[in-house]
Design an enzyme around this catalytic site. Sequence first.
Site, PDB file in Angstrom:
ATOM      1  N   HIS A 194      -0.234 -28.493 -54.884  1.00 15.47           N
ATOM      2  CA  HIS A 194      -1.685 -28.505 -55.074  1.00 15.47           C
ATOM      3  C   HIS A 194      -2.234 -27.098 -54.883  1.00 15.47           C
ATOM      4  CE1 HIS A 194      -3.127 -28.022 -50.863  1.00 15.47           C
ATOM      5  NE2 HIS A 194      -1.983 -28.581 -50.558  1.00 15.47           N
ATOM      6  N   CYS A 195      -3.414 -26.848 -55.473  1.00 10.26           N
ATOM      7  CA  CYS A 195      -4.116 -25.589 -55.254  1.00 10.26           C
ATOM      8  C   CYS A 195      -5.396 -25.907 -54.490  1.00 10.26           C
ATOM      9  CB  CYS A 195      -4.408 -24.888 -56.581  1.00 10.26           C
ATOM     10  SG  CYS A 195      -5.407 -25.860 -57.729  1.00 10.26           S
ATOM     11  N   VAL A 196      -6.428 -25.104 -54.623  1.00  8.85           N
ATOM     12  CA  VAL A 196      -7.650 -25.309 -53.847  1.00  8.85           C
ATOM     13  C   VAL A 196      -8.387 -26.575 -54.253  1.00  8.85           C
ATOM     14  CG1 VAL A 196      -9.897 -24.306 -53.242  1.00  8.85           C
ATOM     15  CG2 VAL A 196      -7.895 -22.837 -53.485  1.00  8.85           C
ATOM     16  N   ARG A 243      -7.015 -28.850 -57.110  1.00  8.15           N
ATOM     17  CA  ARG A 243      -6.292 -29.746 -58.013  1.00  8.15           C
ATOM     18  C   ARG A 243      -4.904 -30.115 -57.516  1.00  8.15           C
ATOM     19  NH1 ARG A 243      -6.765 -25.654 -62.731  1.00  8.15           N
ATOM     20  NH2 ARG A 243      -7.472 -24.378 -60.998  1.00  8.15           N
TER      21      ARG A 243
END
Length: 469
Positions: free
Chosen positions: A26-28, A30
Site C-alpha cells: 500500500h501507499c499513502v 491506495r
Amino acid sequence: MSDLKQAAKEVLAAIGGNENIASATHCVTRLRFALVDEGKVDKEALEKIDVVRGSFSTNGQFQVVIGQGTVDKVYKELVDLSGISESSKEETKRAADKNLNPLQRAVKMLADIFIPILPAIVTAGLLMGINNILTAQGIFGEQAVVEMFPQWADIANIINLIANTAFVFLPGLIGWSAVKRFGGSELLGIVLGLMLVHPDLLNAWGYGAAQEAGEIPYWNLFGLDVAMVGYQGQVLPILVASFVLAKIELALRKRVPDGFQLLVVAPVALLVTGFIAFVAIGPITFAIGNGITNLFVGIFSNFAALGGLLYGAIYAPLVITGMHHTFLAVDLQLIGSIGGTFLWPIVALSNIAQGSAALAMYFILKDEKVKGLSLTSSISAYLGITEPAMFGVNLRYRFPFICAIIGSAIAAIWITVNSVIAPSIGVGGLPGIFSIEASGWFAFFIGMIIAVTVPFVLTYLFARTRKTL
C-alpha cells in the site's frame, strides 16, 4: 476495527480471493495489488464497499483507493485475513511486471527512472516561478520588482541559482536514478552524469554558436577526433550511458574476485563507459535528441492549433495507460534544448479539466459516497493529482471524462496558438501558472478559465439529461 476487518474481507472477495494475489502493498492512499488474473475482479462489488473510493489498473498493478489514515489499517486486516506476507512496493512492482507487455515494460522503465527525480524538478519549477515574479516586467508595473527594489536583486539571483541547479546538473540526477534502475551502483551513476557536464567540456547550450564559428574543441583518441562537448539538459545520452555502465559493472562484479573489486570494478566501468559515451553514445543520442526536439518544435510552430488539439485530447487517455511518463523525457529534452516546454502547460490544463468535470458531478450525483469523492478528488486534481478524479469519478460515468478531454483540448489550442511555454516543470494544476513564463501568464490564465468552465458546463448539462445518477 471490526468494520475495517469486514471491509478488508469484502475487498479480498471482490478482487478474487487470496489465491488471486501475487503480491500486495500500500501507499499513502491506495492498496496496490499484483494480481494473478485481473479478470476475476468484481469492480461493481468492490466500489460498493464503504471504505473504497475508487479503483483502477495501471503498470500491471490493480489499485484500490481507500484514503489516507485508513489504508494502512485495511491493509493490515487484509494481510491477516488472506495469510499473504507483507510486501514492499518494490516487491509488488516486480510481481506486477509479469502482467506487462514489452511496450508497457519500456514505459514503466522510464517511469521508474523519472518519477524519483520529479520532486527536484517540480521544486525547481516552483522556485523559477518565484524568480519570475521578482524579475519579469509588466506584472506589478512597467518595471520588474528587482528594478523597483534593487535590494531584492541578489535574493532573486540566488533563487534563480538554486532553481537552475536541477536542470544544469540534470544528467547527474538521471544518472543516479537510471543506474539504480538498471541494477548498478547509483553513486557511479551520479559520477557518470556529472562527467557528461564537466566544466572542461564545451557547454551544450553554446554548441550551435561554436559550431558556426568553427571553435569546437576536440580530443584525439586513437586517431579519432572526438568533440569535447558537454550534455547539459540532455536526456538520451545519460539514459543510454547509464544502461551501458550498469551492465559493465554487473558483468565485472560477477567475474572479479571480491578482494580486487574496489580496485577494478568502478574504475574500469567508468573508464570504459566514459570512452564509449564521448566517442559514440553522446554524438548519436545528441543527434537523435535534437531530431525529437525539432519534430515537436516543427509541429507546434507550424501547426500550433493541431498540436494543441491532439496533445490536449490524448494526454488524459495516456494517463490511463501510464504512457504519459514517456513525455516527461520529452519535456526535459525541450527544456534543455530550447529553454522551455510547450507540452507541460497542456498537462496542467488537462489536470484542471479533469477536476472540473469531477466537481460538476458533485452537484449532480445523489450517491453521498461518490458525491463526497467528487468534491475531494476535484480539489486534488486542481492541485495536480488527477487519479482519484479520473478513476474514482470521471471514468466510472465515462461522459465526465469525455467532457474533460473536450475542455482540455480547447484550452490547449488557445495556449499553443498564443505560444505559452514553461521554462520548467511545476505542479500540474492551478499552481502551474507560476511555472509559466511571465509573458504567457495572461494567455495561460484564460486557458485555465476554459479548462475550468467548459468541462464543468458540459458535464453538468449532459448529466441533467441522465435519469439514473
